[in-house]
Design a protein around this motif. Sequence first.
Motif, PDB file in Angstrom:
ATOM      1  N   LEU A 270      -9.719  -8.722  -1.730  1.00 48.82           N
ATOM      2  CA  LEU A 270      -9.369  -7.302  -1.821  1.00 48.82           C
ATOM      3  C   LEU A 270      -8.066  -7.040  -1.073  1.00 48.82           C
ATOM      4  O   LEU A 270      -7.187  -6.322  -1.560  1.00 48.82           O
ATOM      5  N   LEU A 271      -7.937  -7.675   0.116  1.00 50.43           N
ATOM      6  CA  LEU A 271      -6.702  -7.518   0.888  1.00 50.43           C
ATOM      7  C   LEU A 271      -5.517  -8.098   0.125  1.00 50.43           C
ATOM      8  O   LEU A 271      -4.426  -7.533   0.127  1.00 50.43           O
TER       9      LEU A 271
ATOM     10  N   PHE B 101       1.458   2.706  -3.512  1.00 55.64           N
ATOM     11  CA  PHE B 101       0.297   3.333  -4.115  1.00 55.64           C
ATOM     12  C   PHE B 101      -0.143   4.546  -3.328  1.00 55.64           C
ATOM     13  O   PHE B 101      -0.643   5.513  -3.880  1.00 55.64           O
TER      14      PHE B 101
ATOM     15  N   TRP C 171      -5.193  -8.240  -3.056  1.00 54.66           N
ATOM     16  CA  TRP C 171      -4.829  -7.269  -4.103  1.00 54.66           C
ATOM     17  C   TRP C 171      -4.010  -6.132  -3.522  1.00 54.66           C
ATOM     18  O   TRP C 171      -2.988  -5.757  -4.068  1.00 54.66           O
ATOM     19  N   VAL C 172      -4.482  -5.591  -2.416  1.00 51.52           N
ATOM     20  CA  VAL C 172      -3.763  -4.468  -1.812  1.00 51.52           C
ATOM     21  C   VAL C 172      -2.350  -4.904  -1.451  1.00 51.52           C
ATOM     22  O   VAL C 172      -1.370  -4.216  -1.752  1.00 51.52           O
TER      23      VAL C 172
ATOM     24  N   LEU D 174      -0.275  -5.498  -4.795  1.00 52.66           N
ATOM     25  CA  LEU D 174       0.111  -4.257  -5.474  1.00 52.66           C
ATOM     26  C   LEU D 174       1.095  -3.466  -4.624  1.00 52.66           C
ATOM     27  O   LEU D 174       2.039  -2.869  -5.145  1.00 52.66           O
ATOM     28  N   GLY D 175       0.900  -3.504  -3.302  1.00 44.87           N
ATOM     29  CA  GLY D 175       1.852  -2.833  -2.419  1.00 44.87           C
ATOM     30  C   GLY D 175       3.236  -3.428  -2.526  1.00 44.87           C
ATOM     31  O   GLY D 175       4.235  -2.717  -2.645  1.00 44.87           O
TER      32      GLY D 175
ATOM     33  N   MET E  19       0.839  -1.206   0.000  1.00 46.41           N
ATOM     34  CA  MET E  19       0.000   0.000   0.000  1.00 46.41           C
ATOM     35  C   MET E  19       0.861   1.238   0.000  1.00 46.41           C
ATOM     36  O   MET E  19       0.474   2.291  -0.461  1.00 46.41           O
TER      37      MET E  19
END
Lengths: 353, 373
Positions: free
Chosen positions: B134-135, A4, B137-138, B141-142, A1
């Motif tokens: 969703l977690l 982003f 994905w976060v 991506l993080g 996170m």
Amino acid sequence: MLAFGQIFSRALRALALLGTVALPALAPGAAQAQQAPANTLDAIRARGALVCGVNTGLAGFAQPDSQGVWRGFDIDYCRSVAAAIFGDASKVRYVPTTAQSRFTALQSGEVDVLFRNTTWTLSRDTSLGLDFPAVNFYDGQGFMVKKSAGVNSALELNGATICVQPGTTTEQNLTDWARANNIRFTPVVIERLEEVVAAYVAGRCDAYTTDASGLAATRSAQPTPADHVILPEVISKEPLGPAVRQGDARFADIVRWSHFAMLVAEELNITAANAAQALASDQRPEALRLLGKTGDLGKMLGLDNAWALNIIKAVGNYGEVFARHLTPIGLQRARSPNAMYTQGGLQYAPPFR
Amino acid sequence: MSTTAIANPIPTPARPAPITLVGPIGWMRANLFAGWVSSLVSLLLLFLIVKWALGFIEWGVINAVWSVPNNQTQACRDLRGTGACWAVITEKHRFILFGTYPYEEQWRAFAAILIFIALFIVSALRRFWRKELLLVWVAALGSIGVLMWGGVLGLAYVPQERWGGLVITLILATFGLAFAFPLAILVALGRRSRLPAIKALCVIYVELIRGVPLISLLFMASVMFPLFLPEGMNIDKLLRAQIAIILFAGAYLAEVVRGGLQALSRGQYEAADALGLSYWKKTGFIVLPQALRLVIPPLVNTFIGFFKDTSLVLIIGIFDLLTAGKTAIIEPAWQGFGIEVYLTVGFIYFCFCFAMSRYSQNLEAELNRHRVR
């Protein structure tokens, strides 16, 4: 996170800034607080790196090698300016720019300087708000034909089919030149380099025209370069050089004199290899001033006195840079405008004193 | 039962159909050699296919040069087109995949690509469709951001302008669609809203964005937008392109989703209203699940289109997969080997797009199983 989050905080900051620009009456303080330093040199020093706008890929001038490391004539110029400012040629960030995006990148401050085979023209110098401190390569549009065609001069191309890429001034120059010389030709206009060269090689056109540097690179990439001849006529002037933002004469001086330092080093026969030795033993007055042993030339530019020595150590003199990047792609320096003025060329540096 | 069984004669097993009517031979007779015209065409096409396949194998495998020492491409040039010069891929594959990312750190970009692929696979499996995704994905991506940027955990900092290759393509496509899709749903709902301001806003957005080509949006983002910012203030070039792609994809997807909303029968809306559901409950539980299921094919069509459209960022100087491939063959030693590079890059694009296409077919069949009776 985290990553982003960074993006988004930057986006939000940008939006906030947009707001402050649009509504200065509501937030006058914020708008002023965000003013960037107008002094490019200070900004570069604060950032710790020179941001250099380069071509996205042009043989000999700027191209990433197989390991992704930028190499080329323009790249060495970026390195020379970094060496002059930091004493470390590696403190450069390269931003690839396209023909369309290059001037915006410079105007908006995304890059500090453009070393991107940009032709110095009056309109760019004035209305675009740019300065062209120097010319580091004299290019010009030429023609290449197959040797078997037996053509010795571009003036013999009457009635020929000529391959040309659209978009840039190349097509326009060709038309102007043909009209001036009463030559009729059929253009074959192909967008992509790879295809236009293939069309020429396959014999779809009798001649191929582009800047001489591009012709040389294409010729050297052919299976037998000797089968192709670059005709002697050069039909346009393309003085290529760095561009900086107008209004910061100090930084323009640094870019200009970095180029001149490389020229003077060539005049004095100081190379990357013998620079240290020259520093120890060279007694010529101009060499002493160039290398920073006497005088305060570096201080006057706002740099360290060893600035030119750092340039020479990092990239060498002009002749070395030319030989390293442009000779391999088949560009001749002798008897071209890029030779030193002592050899009949145009490369001439004002005195270092 | 047993007495009748004895009384009856032992049934003879059914004879198999003649071999000329079933199996591959029967299929060929029915489809390829049904008459003399059809036989002639089949033979002709077969001949051409075999000829081209053999030609391709000869060019791509038998006569091919797989590697050359020290950029000495004379061996390739001597082939004069009779064989492929895969040496260009051997030499340049890391540049094509990772662009100008620092050579010693390229494992990080590679790891990011693997995380992306793993993320796609996990998201594709229906058994993982729950809130925790969703977690995931976060987190994914993080961690991709941490890997690519570095600057923490002992990883060297890599500025964005050095990123390149397949990673850029995946970042632009994944972030683009991940943000464009929710945006599209909101815009599609807004366009059917009864509130005039919201409706007008959504209509203007969709029509404005759909009315211009993606290239002009990218130009706006890269050439015009920075001029409006105060001097010295810069937004990352990649981020600007990313936002342009999100806005563009959002408008197109919104129209696709709106198609699904309109295809839903009015009775569904009225039934939900009759149950006393609020607007968001009606939308979330009744309308969207049905509407989105209807528009899977056009959605995936748009996804695939956008995956490939990301290559347009080449016009603003970002090294995506295709641009990296083009740049790899600028070096004079490697000029003229475009076919090999384009085939390779095309193959990579094909793998991703074909996977998306096959997956959507399965998904469509599975989600519409209740309709098949």
